[in-house]
Design a protein around this motif. Structure first.
Motif, mmCIF file in Angstrom:
data_model
loop_
_atom_site.group_PDB
_atom_site.id
_atom_site.type_symbol
_atom_site.label_atom_id
_atom_site.label_comp_id
_atom_site.label_asym_id
_atom_site.label_seq_id
_atom_site.Cartn_x
_atom_site.Cartn_y
_atom_site.Cartn_z
ATOM 1 N N MET A 18 -16.826 2.039 -9.731
ATOM 2 C CA MET A 18 -15.394 2.190 -9.668
ATOM 3 C C MET A 18 -15.052 2.964 -8.411
ATOM 4 S SD MET A 18 -12.770 3.859 -12.425
ATOM 5 C CE MET A 18 -13.046 5.565 -12.106
ATOM 6 N N SER A 19 -14.017 2.543 -7.743
ATOM 7 C CA SER A 19 -13.542 3.273 -6.578
ATOM 8 C C SER A 19 -12.024 3.248 -6.559
ATOM 9 C CB SER A 19 -14.095 2.669 -5.288
ATOM 10 O OG SER A 19 -13.640 1.345 -5.134
ATOM 11 N N ALA A 20 -11.446 4.319 -6.016
ATOM 12 C CA ALA A 20 -9.996 4.417 -5.851
ATOM 13 C C ALA A 20 -9.717 4.591 -4.367
ATOM 14 C CB ALA A 20 -9.452 5.585 -6.644
ATOM 15 N N THR A 21 -8.790 3.810 -3.856
ATOM 16 C CA THR A 21 -8.477 3.875 -2.436
ATOM 17 C C THR A 21 -6.968 3.893 -2.220
ATOM 18 O OG1 THR A 21 -8.570 1.466 -2.224
ATOM 19 C CG2 THR A 21 -10.589 2.682 -1.726
ATOM 20 N N ALA A 22 -6.577 4.582 -1.150
ATOM 21 C CA ALA A 22 -5.174 4.642 -0.740
ATOM 22 C C ALA A 22 -5.139 4.562 0.780
ATOM 23 C CB ALA A 22 -4.546 5.946 -1.211
ATOM 24 N N PRO A 23 -4.034 4.097 1.343
ATOM 25 C CA PRO A 23 -3.917 4.115 2.801
ATOM 26 C C PRO A 23 -4.131 5.539 3.323
ATOM 27 C CG PRO A 23 -2.141 2.836 1.832
ATOM 28 C CD PRO A 23 -2.851 3.530 0.698
ATOM 29 N N GLY A 24 -4.994 5.708 4.290
ATOM 30 C CA GLY A 24 -5.296 7.027 4.814
ATOM 31 C C GLY A 24 -6.197 7.853 3.911
ATOM 32 N N SER A 25 -6.750 7.230 2.877
ATOM 33 C CA SER A 25 -7.696 7.852 1.945
ATOM 34 C C SER A 25 -7.084 8.914 1.039
ATOM 35 C CB SER A 25 -8.883 8.473 2.683
ATOM 36 O OG SER A 25 -9.552 7.477 3.411
ATOM 37 N N ARG A 26 -5.752 9.051 1.022
ATOM 38 C CA ARG A 26 -5.099 10.034 0.156
ATOM 39 C C ARG A 26 -3.642 9.639 -0.045
ATOM 40 N NH1 ARG A 26 -6.167 14.965 1.285
ATOM 41 N NH2 ARG A 26 -4.449 15.809 0.105
ATOM 42 N N LEU A 27 -3.030 10.233 -1.050
ATOM 43 C CA LEU A 27 -1.605 10.034 -1.303
ATOM 44 C C LEU A 27 -0.861 11.285 -0.848
ATOM 45 C CD1 LEU A 27 -1.702 8.559 -4.912
ATOM 46 C CD2 LEU A 27 -1.325 7.317 -2.779
ATOM 47 N N THR A 28 0.179 11.096 -0.073
ATOM 48 C CA THR A 28 1.037 12.198 0.330
ATOM 49 C C THR A 28 2.436 11.860 -0.151
ATOM 50 O OG1 THR A 28 -0.349 12.619 2.257
ATOM 51 C CG2 THR A 28 1.866 13.576 2.263
ATOM 52 N N LEU A 29 2.957 12.701 -1.038
ATOM 53 C CA LEU A 29 4.246 12.449 -1.675
ATOM 54 C C LEU A 29 5.272 13.483 -1.248
ATOM 55 C CD1 LEU A 29 2.927 11.873 -5.304
ATOM 56 C CD2 LEU A 29 3.374 10.133 -3.572
ATOM 57 N N ARG A 30 6.535 13.120 -1.353
ATOM 58 C CA ARG A 30 7.656 14.044 -1.165
ATOM 59 C C ARG A 30 8.519 13.956 -2.410
ATOM 60 N NH1 ARG A 30 7.850 16.270 3.661
ATOM 61 N NH2 ARG A 30 6.898 15.218 5.413
ATOM 62 N N PRO A 31 8.921 15.092 -2.977
ATOM 63 C CA PRO A 31 9.794 15.050 -4.154
ATOM 64 C C PRO A 31 11.046 14.222 -3.874
ATOM 65 C CG PRO A 31 8.975 17.271 -3.825
ATOM 66 C CD PRO A 31 8.581 16.468 -2.608
ATOM 67 N N GLY A 32 11.314 13.283 -4.751
ATOM 68 C CA GLY A 32 12.457 12.394 -4.576
ATOM 69 C C GLY A 32 12.223 11.279 -3.574
ATOM 70 N N GLY A 33 11.054 11.244 -2.967
ATOM 71 C CA GLY A 33 10.744 10.250 -1.945
ATOM 72 C C GLY A 33 10.179 8.969 -2.539
ATOM 73 N N PRO A 34 9.762 8.061 -1.667
ATOM 74 C CA PRO A 34 9.246 6.774 -2.143
ATOM 75 C C PRO A 34 7.878 6.896 -2.809
ATOM 76 C CG PRO A 34 8.939 6.966 0.224
ATOM 77 C CD PRO A 34 9.729 8.180 -0.214
ATOM 78 N N ALA A 35 7.581 5.924 -3.625
ATOM 79 C CA ALA A 35 6.268 5.847 -4.277
ATOM 80 C C ALA A 35 5.220 5.467 -3.242
ATOM 81 C CB ALA A 35 6.304 4.816 -5.394
ATOM 82 N N ARG A 36 4.001 5.893 -3.477
ATOM 83 C CA ARG A 36 2.860 5.544 -2.625
ATOM 84 C C ARG A 36 1.864 4.760 -3.461
ATOM 85 N NH1 ARG A 36 5.402 6.085 1.823
ATOM 86 N NH2 ARG A 36 5.903 8.218 2.403
ATOM 87 N N GLU A 37 1.383 3.669 -2.881
ATOM 88 C CA GLU A 37 0.468 2.780 -3.613
ATOM 89 C C GLU A 37 -0.992 3.175 -3.405
ATOM 90 O OE1 GLU A 37 0.951 -1.452 -3.572
ATOM 91 O OE2 GLU A 37 3.084 -1.284 -3.077
#
Length: 138
Positions: free
Chosen positions: A1-20
């Protein structure tokens, strides 16, 4: 099993867009599984309190829509016997599942990785686990 995201991590902002991100299951095991389930958890957020301000969704390819997914926020592990359901995973099968995470307005800032467990609900056991780095910015 592996989990991947663009740039190898999720960076979120409160109220901002979702990250896949995606989770890929590769069953190179010696047997098939009748029911496996992906379980997602974040530790209680920085500052020591649980915050419900994160929304996890999974892509439903059959309907072409995003559906709510369960994200547990806690500092303990839910016993594997409490998980129910799941889908088959055949021997040598490879499947990829798409998810997205959003931080609601007011979500606290700081790093908080997403812990991902693959649970065999027939045997009440964790088959594998991974984590995906995540940070919520101010």
């Amino acid at each position: 099993m592996s989990a991947t995201a663009p740039g190898s991590r999720l960076t979120l902002r409160p109220g901002g867009p979702a990250r896949e991100f995606s989770v890929t299951l590769r069953n190179g095991n010696t047997r098939s599984y009748r029911h496996v389930l992906l379980a997602f958890q974040m530790e209680s957020t920085p500052g020591g309190s649980a915050h419900p301000g994160y929304i996890l969704e999974r892509w439903d390819q059959a309907t072409g829509t995003w559906r709510p997914a369960t994200l547990r926020i806690a500092n303990d592990t839910l016993p594997y016997a409490f998980h129910e359901g799941g889908t088959p995973l055949a021997k040598n099968e490879v499947t990829t599942h798409r998810y997205r995470l959003r931080a609601a307005t007011g979500a606290p800032s700081g790093p908080n990785p997403i812990l991902i467990s693959l649970i065999d609900t027939d045997t009440d056991a964790r088959v594998f686990y991974a984590s995906l780095p995540q940070s919520t910015l101010e």
